[in-house]
Design a protein around this motif. Structure first.
Motif, PDB file in Angstrom:
ATOM      1  N   LEU A   3       0.932  -1.209   0.079  1.00 42.10           N
ATOM      2  CA  LEU A   3       0.071  -0.023  -0.019  1.00 42.10           C
ATOM      3  C   LEU A   3       0.830   1.119  -0.128  1.00 42.10           C
ATOM      4  O   LEU A   3       0.486   2.013  -0.611  1.00 42.10           O
ATOM      5  CB  LEU A   3      -0.985   0.121   1.298  1.00 42.10           C
ATOM      6  N   ALA A   4       1.931   1.189   0.644  1.00 42.45           N
ATOM      7  CA  ALA A   4       2.727   2.265   0.892  1.00 42.45           C
ATOM      8  C   ALA A   4       3.330   2.557  -0.629  1.00 42.45           C
ATOM      9  O   ALA A   4       3.636   3.800  -0.820  1.00 42.45           O
ATOM     10  CB  ALA A   4       3.977   2.054   1.998  1.00 42.45           C
ATOM     11  N   VAL A   5       3.715   1.633  -1.110  1.00 46.79           N
ATOM     12  CA  VAL A   5       4.348   1.786  -2.522  1.00 46.79           C
ATOM     13  C   VAL A   5       3.620   2.408  -3.639  1.00 46.79           C
ATOM     14  O   VAL A   5       3.636   3.086  -4.508  1.00 46.79           O
ATOM     15  CB  VAL A   5       5.067   0.507  -3.083  1.00 46.79           C
ATOM     16  N   TRP A  10       1.962   7.793   3.533  1.00 49.10           N
ATOM     17  CA  TRP A  10       0.932   8.218   4.476  1.00 49.10           C
ATOM     18  C   TRP A  10      -0.364   7.189   4.768  1.00 49.10           C
ATOM     19  O   TRP A  10      -0.623   6.658   5.736  1.00 49.10           O
ATOM     20  CB  TRP A  10       0.412   9.614   4.167  1.00 49.10           C
ATOM     21  N   ALA A  11      -0.683   6.729   3.727  1.00 48.67           N
ATOM     22  CA  ALA A  11      -1.736   5.672   3.673  1.00 48.67           C
ATOM     23  C   ALA A  11      -0.953   4.215   3.991  1.00 48.67           C
ATOM     24  O   ALA A  11      -1.832   3.798   4.878  1.00 48.67           O
ATOM     25  CB  ALA A  11      -1.978   5.453   2.184  1.00 48.67           C
ATOM     26  N   THR A  14      -0.400   5.024   7.975  1.00 45.94           N
ATOM     27  CA  THR A  14      -1.886   4.950   8.620  1.00 45.94           C
ATOM     28  C   THR A  14      -2.269   3.629   8.548  1.00 45.94           C
ATOM     29  O   THR A  14      -2.696   3.363   9.897  1.00 45.94           O
ATOM     30  CB  THR A  14      -2.759   5.885   8.112  1.00 45.94           C
ATOM     31  N   THR A  15      -2.217   2.755   7.948  1.00 44.60           N
ATOM     32  CA  THR A  15      -2.706   1.492   7.841  1.00 44.60           C
ATOM     33  C   THR A  15      -2.050   0.696   8.706  1.00 44.60           C
ATOM     34  O   THR A  15      -2.601  -0.242   9.483  1.00 44.60           O
ATOM     35  CB  THR A  15      -2.724   0.831   6.418  1.00 44.60           C
ATOM     36  N   MET A  16      -0.547   0.766   8.802  1.00 45.34           N
ATOM     37  CA  MET A  16       0.190  -0.063   9.847  1.00 45.34           C
ATOM     38  C   MET A  16      -0.274   0.292  11.372  1.00 45.34           C
ATOM     39  O   MET A  16      -0.228  -0.605  12.168  1.00 45.34           O
ATOM     40  CB  MET A  16       1.669   0.369   9.498  1.00 45.34           C
TER      41      MET A  16
END
Length: 67
Positions: A3-5, A10-11, A14-16
């Motif tokens: 997701l970060a890639v 930021w997304a 935040t998901t982590m």
């Protein structure tokens, strides 16, 4: 994290943070012995560590400029 890639740092951060918070909740409510990956130490130590990591990563995620 993918997701970060694909989306943004930021997304991903935040998901982590949300996943760490969910792991803390799972450790609190899961009956003994609980999820094997989450039951390495005593329950209070696991919950405190997971909550501190979730808060820390969440704060750092808010400092990342959204793109």
């Amino acid at each position: 994290m993918l997701l970060a890639v694909v989306v943004s740092a930021w997304a991903g951060a935040t998901t982590m943070a949300l996943l760490l918070g969910a792991a803390a909740v799972a450790r609190v409510v899961a009956p003994a012995p609980g999820p094997v990956a989450l039951t390495v130490r005593s329950r209070p130590v696991d919950v405190v560590v997971l909550v501190l990591l979730a808060v820390g990563v969440g704060i750092l995620a808010q400092l990342i400029p959204e793109a």
